[in-house]
Design an enzyme around this catalytic site. Structure first.
Site, mmCIF file in Angstrom:
data_model
loop_
_atom_site.group_PDB
_atom_site.id
_atom_site.type_symbol
_atom_site.label_atom_id
_atom_site.label_comp_id
_atom_site.label_asym_id
_atom_site.label_seq_id
_atom_site.Cartn_x
_atom_site.Cartn_y
_atom_site.Cartn_z
ATOM 1 N N ARG A 16 0.867 -1.705 0.075
ATOM 2 C CA ARG A 16 0.094 -0.097 -0.411
ATOM 3 C C ARG A 16 0.841 1.363 -0.202
ATOM 4 O O ARG A 16 0.690 2.284 -0.553
ATOM 5 C CB ARG A 16 -0.917 0.043 1.307
ATOM 6 C CG ARG A 16 -2.268 -1.331 0.844
ATOM 7 C CD ARG A 16 -3.330 -0.872 1.791
ATOM 8 N NE ARG A 16 -4.480 -1.359 1.704
ATOM 9 C CZ ARG A 16 -5.201 -2.046 2.519
ATOM 10 N NH1 ARG A 16 -4.931 -2.195 4.101
ATOM 11 N NH2 ARG A 16 -6.488 -2.119 2.345
ATOM 12 N N GLY A 32 -12.254 -4.307 2.304
ATOM 13 C CA GLY A 32 -13.559 -3.741 1.614
ATOM 14 C C GLY A 32 -14.169 -2.388 0.398
ATOM 15 O O GLY A 32 -15.375 -3.073 0.251
ATOM 16 N N LYS A 36 -12.788 -9.870 8.901
ATOM 17 C CA LYS A 36 -14.000 -9.268 8.996
ATOM 18 C C LYS A 36 -15.251 -9.337 8.271
ATOM 19 O O LYS A 36 -16.660 -8.807 7.051
ATOM 20 C CB LYS A 36 -13.537 -7.539 7.493
ATOM 21 C CG LYS A 36 -12.291 -7.090 8.435
ATOM 22 C CD LYS A 36 -12.100 -5.645 7.573
ATOM 23 C CE LYS A 36 -10.352 -5.233 8.120
ATOM 24 N NZ LYS A 36 -9.852 -4.352 7.355
HETATM 25 N N1 LIG Z 1 -10.663 -18.878 9.977
HETATM 26 C C1 LIG Z 1 -10.433 -17.887 10.182
HETATM 27 N N2 LIG Z 1 -9.906 -17.869 11.523
HETATM 28 C C2 LIG Z 1 -9.486 -16.094 12.217
HETATM 29 N N3 LIG Z 1 -9.329 -15.160 10.849
HETATM 30 C C3 LIG Z 1 -9.146 -15.463 9.848
HETATM 31 C C4 LIG Z 1 -9.649 -16.922 9.425
HETATM 32 N N4 LIG Z 1 -9.144 -17.161 7.963
HETATM 33 C C5 LIG Z 1 -8.677 -16.266 8.160
HETATM 34 N N5 LIG Z 1 -8.634 -15.069 8.414
HETATM 35 C C6 LIG Z 1 -7.666 -13.754 8.758
HETATM 36 O O1 LIG Z 1 -8.459 -13.100 7.913
HETATM 37 C C7 LIG Z 1 -7.913 -12.105 7.509
HETATM 38 C C8 LIG Z 1 -7.458 -11.035 6.245
HETATM 39 O O2 LIG Z 1 -8.675 -10.564 7.220
HETATM 40 P P1 LIG Z 1 -9.671 -8.875 6.056
HETATM 41 O O3 LIG Z 1 -10.813 -9.034 6.314
HETATM 42 O O4 LIG Z 1 -9.073 -8.138 6.896
HETATM 43 O O5 LIG Z 1 -8.743 -9.195 4.457
HETATM 44 P P2 LIG Z 1 -8.114 -8.617 3.953
HETATM 45 O O6 LIG Z 1 -7.506 -8.041 2.647
HETATM 46 O O7 LIG Z 1 -7.235 -7.630 4.398
HETATM 47 O O8 LIG Z 1 -10.085 -6.870 3.150
HETATM 48 P P3 LIG Z 1 -9.635 -5.332 3.959
HETATM 49 O O9 LIG Z 1 -8.694 -4.416 3.029
HETATM 50 O O10 LIG Z 1 -11.120 -5.307 3.465
HETATM 51 O O11 LIG Z 1 -9.350 -5.739 5.407
HETATM 52 C C9 LIG Z 1 -6.026 -12.436 7.941
HETATM 53 O O12 LIG Z 1 -5.034 -11.730 9.180
HETATM 54 C C10 LIG Z 1 -6.393 -13.617 8.819
HETATM 55 O O13 LIG Z 1 -5.445 -14.403 9.598
HETATM 56 O O1 LIG Z 2 -7.260 -2.105 5.745
HETATM 57 C C1 LIG Z 2 -8.778 -1.444 4.833
HETATM 58 O O2 LIG Z 2 -9.812 -2.887 4.542
HETATM 59 C C2 LIG Z 2 -8.554 -0.734 5.231
HETATM 60 O O3 LIG Z 2 -7.562 0.155 5.600
HETATM 61 C C3 LIG Z 2 -9.983 -0.049 5.415
HETATM 62 O O4 LIG Z 2 -9.207 -0.084 6.951
HETATM 63 P P1 LIG Z 2 -10.751 0.155 7.737
HETATM 64 O O5 LIG Z 2 -11.397 -1.182 7.487
HETATM 65 O O6 LIG Z 2 -9.983 -0.358 9.122
HETATM 66 O O7 LIG Z 2 -11.490 0.827 7.902
#
Ligand SMILES: Nc1ncnc2c1ncn2[C@@H]1O[C@H](COP(=O)(O)OP(=O)(O)OP(=O)(O)O)[C@@H](O)[C@H]1O
Ligand SMILES: O=C(O)[C@H](O)COP(=O)(O)O
Length: 406
Positions: A38, A387, A205
Site C-alpha cells: 500500500r 472492503g 471482517k
Molecule cells: N478462519 C479464520 N479465523 C480467524 N481469522 C482468519 C481466518 N481466516 C482468515 N483470517 C484472517 O483474516 C485476516 C484478513 O481479513 P480481512 O477481512 O481484513 O481481509 P483483507 O484482504 O485485508 O480485506 P480489507 O482490505 O477489507 O481489510 C487475516 O489476518 C487472516 O489471518
Molecule cells: O484495510 C482496509 O480495508 C482499509 O485500510 C480500511 O480499514 P478499516 O476496515 O479498518 O476501515
C-alpha cells in the site's frame, strides 16, 4: 471527477499545501512492515505532486486504534519506509500528531516539493465519529493545514470518515492516480463481465463483508467461501463449528442466501474439510502449532478453524479452473502462520493457473499473495482495497468517491 493531472495542468499545485489522503494501513509485526504494497501504491501520486512543486501532506489511518494515541498503531515505521521509497532526494518529515503543534510546525517548515506524513488519523475520535458535527470539527482542523485535497486512499473510500468524506467538501479537491486506476479496473467487473464469474470470499471482517453476497447473488455464477466467514455458512447448514469465528446473528441471513442461490442457479462452494487448532497460533514467534484436519461434519468442540483443508483446496482449485473472471477478497485462513497458509496459497496458485481475468482485492489478501512468494504480475489486478472493492462491486455509493465527484 477531477484528477491531479487536471490540477497540475491548470497550474493549481506549485507552492500549494496539498493534503493527500492515502491508505497506508499496512500489516505490521511490531514495528516491522510485513508488506509495503500500500505504501508503494501511494508513491506515484505523492511523487507527481512533489515534482509539480506542491508541499505534500500525506495522511492515513493504521489499524483500528480507539480514537486516542496508541503507539502500537503509530505511522512512524511507515514514514521511514515511505522515505526510502521516495528516494534519497526526498525525505519524509514525520509529524508526531495529526492536527496539533507538531503537525502545524511540520507543515509550516515544508518547502515546495517536500513531503510530510502526519500521525495516524484515527488517534482522533473525530476521524471515525458517527456524529456529523464531531467529524466536521475534526475535518475543519485538517482543512486548516492545507489548500488542496487529493483523495488517493482507495482502500478507505467506503468509510464515511472525516478525512475521506468531510475534508474534501472543505477544500478544492481531486482524485489521485491510484483511485483513478482502481476504479477503472473494478468498473469492468460491474459492466460486461466474462463468464463464468467466480468470487472467492474469506478474511476476518465477516460482518463487514457478508452483506456483499446479497448483491453477488445477482452477478456471480459461483461463490467460494473460506476464511472466518465459512463457519457461519457451515453452522447455517447444521454443522457444529467448535470454537471457530461465528457470526451467530447472521445465520438466518446466510440461510436465506443459500436458498436464494439454489433458486437462481448460483453455485455456493463451501469447504468440505478444515484445518484448526485448540488455540489461535502465535503470529509473532510463528512457533509450530498443533494443526488438526477435520471434515466439516466432524469439527471437534474445542477446535477453532484456521484454514480450509486439503480436500477443499482441490475442490476450490477445480471450481476456479474454468472461470473466465475471478474476484478474490480475503485470505482462506490465518496465512500469517505457516501451518494455516496452504488454503490461501492454493487459491492464489489456482488464480495463476486459470486463464481467467483475475482481481485480488484487500490489504491482507494482496499482502498474502506477496508474502507467500507469488509474482504480483501474474494476476490481472491487485487492488489495494478489500472492503472498498467489494462495496464498489456492490454498486454502493462510496463516501470517498462521492465526495470527490461533488
Ligand atoms: N478462519 C479464520 N479465523 C480467524 N481469522 C482468519 C481466518 N481466516 C482468515 N483470517 C484472517 O483474516 C485476516 C484478513 O481479513 P480481512 O477481512 O481484513 O481481509 P483483507 O484482504 O485485508 O480485506 P480489507 O482490505 O477489507 O481489510 C487475516 O489476518 C487472516 O489471518
Ligand atoms: O484495510 C482496509 O480495508 C482499509 O485500510 C480500511 O480499514 P478499516 O476496515 O479498518 O476501515
Amino acid at each position: 471527477m477531477k484528477t491531479i493531472d487536471d490540477l497540475i495542468a491548470e497550474g493549481h499545485v506549485a507552492g500549494k499545501r496539498v493534503f493527500v489522503r492515502a491508505d497506508l494501513n499496512v500489516p505490521l509485526d511490531g514495528e516491522r512492515i510485513t508488506d509495503d504494497g500500500r505504501i508503494r501504491a501511494a508513491v506515484p501520486t505523492i511523487t507527481k505532486l512533489a515534482e509539480a512543486g506542491a508541499k505534500v501532506i500525506v495522511a492515513s489511518h493504521l489499524g483500528r486504534p480507539k480514537g486516542e494515541p496508541d503507539p502500537k498503531f503509530s505511522l512512524a515505521p511507515v514514514a521511514a519506509r515511505l522515505g526510502e521509497l521516495l528516494g534519497a532526494d526526498r525525505q519524509v518529515a514525520f509529524a508526531a500528531d495529526t492536527v496539533g503543534d507538531s503537525a502545524r510546525t511540520t507543515v509550516e517548515k515544508l518547502g515546495d516539493g517536500q513531503v510530510a506524513l502526519l500521525e495516524n488519523l484515527r488517534f482522533n475520535a473525530g476521524e471515525t465519529s458517527k456524529d456529523d458535527t464531531e467529524r466536521g470539527a475534526f475535518a475543519d482542523r485538517l482543512a486548516a493545514l492545507a489548500d488542496i485535497y487529493v483523495g488517493d486512499g482507495f482502500g478507505a473510500v467506503h468509510r464515511k470518515h472525516a478525512s475521506v468524506y468531510d475534508l474534501p467538501a472543505r477544500l478544492p479537491h481531486a482524485a489521485g492516480g491510484l483511485i483513478a486506476t482502481e476504479v477503472g479496473v473494478l468498473k469492468k467487473l460491474t459492466e460486461d463481465v466474462a463468464r463464468p464469474y467466480a468470487v472467492v470470499l474469506g478474511g476476518s471482517k465477516v460482518s463487514d463483508k457478508l452483506g456483499v453476497i446479497d448483491h453477488l447473488l445477482e452477478k456471480a455464477d459461483r461463490i467460494l467461501v473460506g476464511g472466518g466467514m465459512l463457519f457461519t455458512f457451515l453452522k447455517a447448514q447444521g454443522y457444529e463449528v467448535g470454537a471457530s469465528l461465528l457470526q451467530e446473528d447472521q445465520i438466518p441471513v446466510v440461510k436465506e442466501y443459500l436458498e436464494r442461490a439454489k433458486a437462481k442457479g448460483v453455485e455456493f462452494v463451501l469447504p468440505v474439510d478444515v484445518i484448526g487448532d485448540t488455540a489461535f497460533p502465535d503470529l509473532k514467534t510463528k512457533a509450530p502449532a498443533s494443526p488438526v484436519t477435520a471434515a466439516v461434519d466432524a469439527i471437534p468442540a474445542d477446535v477453532l478453524g484456521l484454514d480450509i483443508g486439503p480436500e477443499s483446496r482441490k475442490l476450490f482449485a477445480a471450481k476456479l479452473a474454468d472461470a473466465a473472471t475471478v474476484f478474490w477478497n480475503g485470505p482462506m485462513g490465518v496465512f500469517e502462520h505457516p501451518d494455516f497458509a496452504e488454503g490461501t496459497r492454493a487459491v492464489a496458485q489456482a488464480l495463476i493457473d486459470s486463464p481467467a481475468f483475475t482481481v485480488v482485492g484487500g490489504g491482507d489478501s494482496a499482502a498474502a499473495v506477496r508474502i507467500l512468494g507469488f509474482d504480483e504480475n501474474a494476476f490481472g489486478h491487485i487492488s489495494t482495497g478489500g472492503g472498498a472493492s467489494l462495496e464498489y462491486l456492490e454498486g454502493k455509493t462510496l463516501p470517498g468517491l462521492a465526495a470527490l465527484e461533488g
